[in-house]
Write an enzyme that holds these catalytic residues in place. Sequence first.
Site, PDB file in Angstrom:
ATOM      1  N   GLU A   1       0.823  -1.215   0.000  1.00  0.00           N
ATOM      2  CA  GLU A   1       0.000   0.000   0.000  1.00  0.00           C
ATOM      3  C   GLU A   1       0.855   1.263   0.000  1.00  0.00           C
ATOM      4  O   GLU A   1       0.615   2.176  -0.782  1.00  0.00           O
ATOM      5  CB  GLU A   1      -0.931   0.036   1.229  1.00  0.00           C
TER       6      GLU A   1
ATOM      7  N   ASP B   1      -0.628  -4.842   3.321  1.00  0.00           N
ATOM      8  CA  ASP B   1      -1.166  -3.646   3.972  1.00  0.00           C
ATOM      9  C   ASP B   1      -0.466  -3.585   5.332  1.00  0.00           C
ATOM     10  O   ASP B   1      -0.739  -4.386   6.226  1.00  0.00           O
ATOM     11  CB  ASP B   1      -2.688  -3.761   4.143  1.00  0.00           C
TER      12      ASP B   1
ATOM     13  N   ILE C   1      -0.528  -1.509   7.839  1.00  0.00           N
ATOM     14  CA  ILE C   1      -1.490  -1.320   8.938  1.00  0.00           C
ATOM     15  C   ILE C   1      -2.865  -1.168   8.306  1.00  0.00           C
ATOM     16  O   ILE C   1      -3.120  -0.193   7.591  1.00  0.00           O
ATOM     17  CB  ILE C   1      -1.207  -0.059   9.794  1.00  0.00           C
ATOM     18  N   ASP C   2      -3.728  -2.118   8.530  1.00  0.00           N
ATOM     19  CA  ASP C   2      -5.119  -1.937   8.115  1.00  0.00           C
ATOM     20  C   ASP C   2      -5.856  -1.421   9.343  1.00  0.00           C
ATOM     21  O   ASP C   2      -5.850  -2.062  10.401  1.00  0.00           O
ATOM     22  CB  ASP C   2      -5.731  -3.258   7.631  1.00  0.00           C
TER      23      ASP C   2
ATOM     24  N   THR D   1      -5.570   2.286   9.964  1.00  0.00           N
ATOM     25  CA  THR D   1      -4.665   3.365  10.409  1.00  0.00           C
ATOM     26  C   THR D   1      -5.408   4.413  11.236  1.00  0.00           C
ATOM     27  O   THR D   1      -4.875   4.929  12.219  1.00  0.00           O
ATOM     28  CB  THR D   1      -3.966   4.008   9.189  1.00  0.00           C
TER      29      THR D   1
ATOM     30  N   ASP E   1      -6.490  -4.512   1.137  1.00  0.00           N
ATOM     31  CA  ASP E   1      -7.458  -4.509   2.239  1.00  0.00           C
ATOM     32  C   ASP E   1      -8.143  -5.865   2.395  1.00  0.00           C
ATOM     33  O   ASP E   1      -8.704  -6.153   3.453  1.00  0.00           O
ATOM     34  CB  ASP E   1      -8.562  -3.466   2.001  1.00  0.00           C
TER      35      ASP E   1
HETATM   36  C1  IPD Z   1      -8.998   1.036   5.397  1.00  0.00           C
HETATM   37  C2  IPD Z   1      -9.778   0.150   6.318  1.00  0.00           C
HETATM   38  C3  IPD Z   1     -11.238   0.573   6.342  1.00  0.00           C
HETATM   39  C4  IPD Z   1     -11.855   0.587   4.958  1.00  0.00           C
HETATM   40  C5  IPD Z   1     -11.021   1.444   4.016  1.00  0.00           C
HETATM   41  C6  IPD Z   1      -9.561   0.980   4.013  1.00  0.00           C
HETATM   42  P1  IPD Z   1      -6.401   1.557   5.965  1.00  0.00           P
HETATM   43  O1  IPD Z   1      -7.642   0.661   5.350  1.00  0.00           O
HETATM   44  O2  IPD Z   1      -9.705  -1.203   5.907  1.00  0.00           O
HETATM   45  O3  IPD Z   1     -11.992  -0.334   7.105  1.00  0.00           O
HETATM   46  O4  IPD Z   1     -13.156   1.076   5.020  1.00  0.00           O
HETATM   47  O5  IPD Z   1     -11.551   1.344   2.701  1.00  0.00           O
HETATM   48  O6  IPD Z   1      -8.824   1.810   3.149  1.00  0.00           O
HETATM   49  O7  IPD Z   1      -6.400   2.846   5.224  1.00  0.00           O
HETATM   50  O8  IPD Z   1      -6.648   1.714   7.405  1.00  0.00           O
HETATM   51  O9  IPD Z   1      -5.247   0.692   5.606  1.00  0.00           O
HETATM   52 CA    CA Z   2      -6.228  -1.070   4.535  1.00  0.00          CA
HETATM   53 CA    CA Z   3      -3.068   0.631   5.452  1.00  0.00          CA
END
Ligand code: IPD
Ligand code: CA
Ligand code: CA
Length: 272
Positions: free
Chosen positions: A71, A91, A93-94, A96, A221
């Site tokens: 990412e 990813d 950190i999912d 963030t 994601d």
């Molecule tokens: C997000 C999270 C969130 C989702 C967003 C993602 P991130 O990832 O998974 O739940 O609704 O579409 O982008 O930005 O925290 O890696």
């Molecule tokens: Ca994510």
């Molecule tokens: Ca992320």
Amino acid sequence: MRQLSLSDCLSLSIQCAEEAGNLILKANDQAKIAQMKSSSSDFATATDKACEELIVTKIKNSYPEHHIIGEESTALGTEITLTDSPTWIIDPIDGTTNFVHGFPFVAVCIGFSVKREIKVGVVYNPILKHLYFAKEGSGAYLNSTRLQASSCTDLSRSLLVSEWSYDRRRDHLACAQANFTNFLMHPCHGIRSTGSSALDLCLVAEGSVDGSWIFGLNIWDYAAASIIVKEANGVVMDVTGGPVDFLAKRVVAAGTRELALALCEKLVETPV
Ligand code: IPD
Ligand code: CA
Ligand code: CA
């Protein structure tokens, strides 16, 4: 070229996720500087970047010939392609936004695909010490417990999980709102949101929720978590009811095919 072992890929993914998890833990009680990306709620912190760097370096050391989709190393607006080549999908950190606020749903996600099929997936929440992982044909696990998705087939008896999009344009929000409203009015038992799509899908895998739909995603994601759902005997699909498409930016998941199709049938599609 040496023979590719999926067990080795899984071990490396777990090692990378745990080391990145340690970086997240170290930074967790410090103030975070969040840099805005695509919208006022899409962030990256120095820890996102450090985690991705750590994971990419370790993968390149072991498999210099493999492709990597990360990412934070993918420039905004770049079109992403998934090829037949062995590819790692990261990813760092999912969740963030959760990380920035200290809400404990954050996960390091690492998926590994060959011929466009996800073969290995690891989703690690270092805060709660939840390590979800799966390898094709070998089941899915949360730490040492084998996972089994829910057997619910009836939307009106289901607990669902979904996310509000990062896209805050009025038409996108209107679609998201229509979907939440339609399912609540169906009625289902409830709808939860964790702020991490990967952890949402892992909740489907562990059977804590029965189904999920999420729009506005990128491949990182949902790639890793998708095989965790499948290996827990759950179903992941596209909103059309066809196979999940990692470039379509959306996913439907459930413990059963019946419930997944019932979700697809009611969904209003988010505008592109
Ligand atoms: C997000 C999270 C969130 C989702 C967003 C993602 P991130 O990832 O998974 O739940 O609704 O579409 O982008 O930005 O925290 O890696
Ligand atoms: Ca994510
Ligand atoms: Ca992320």
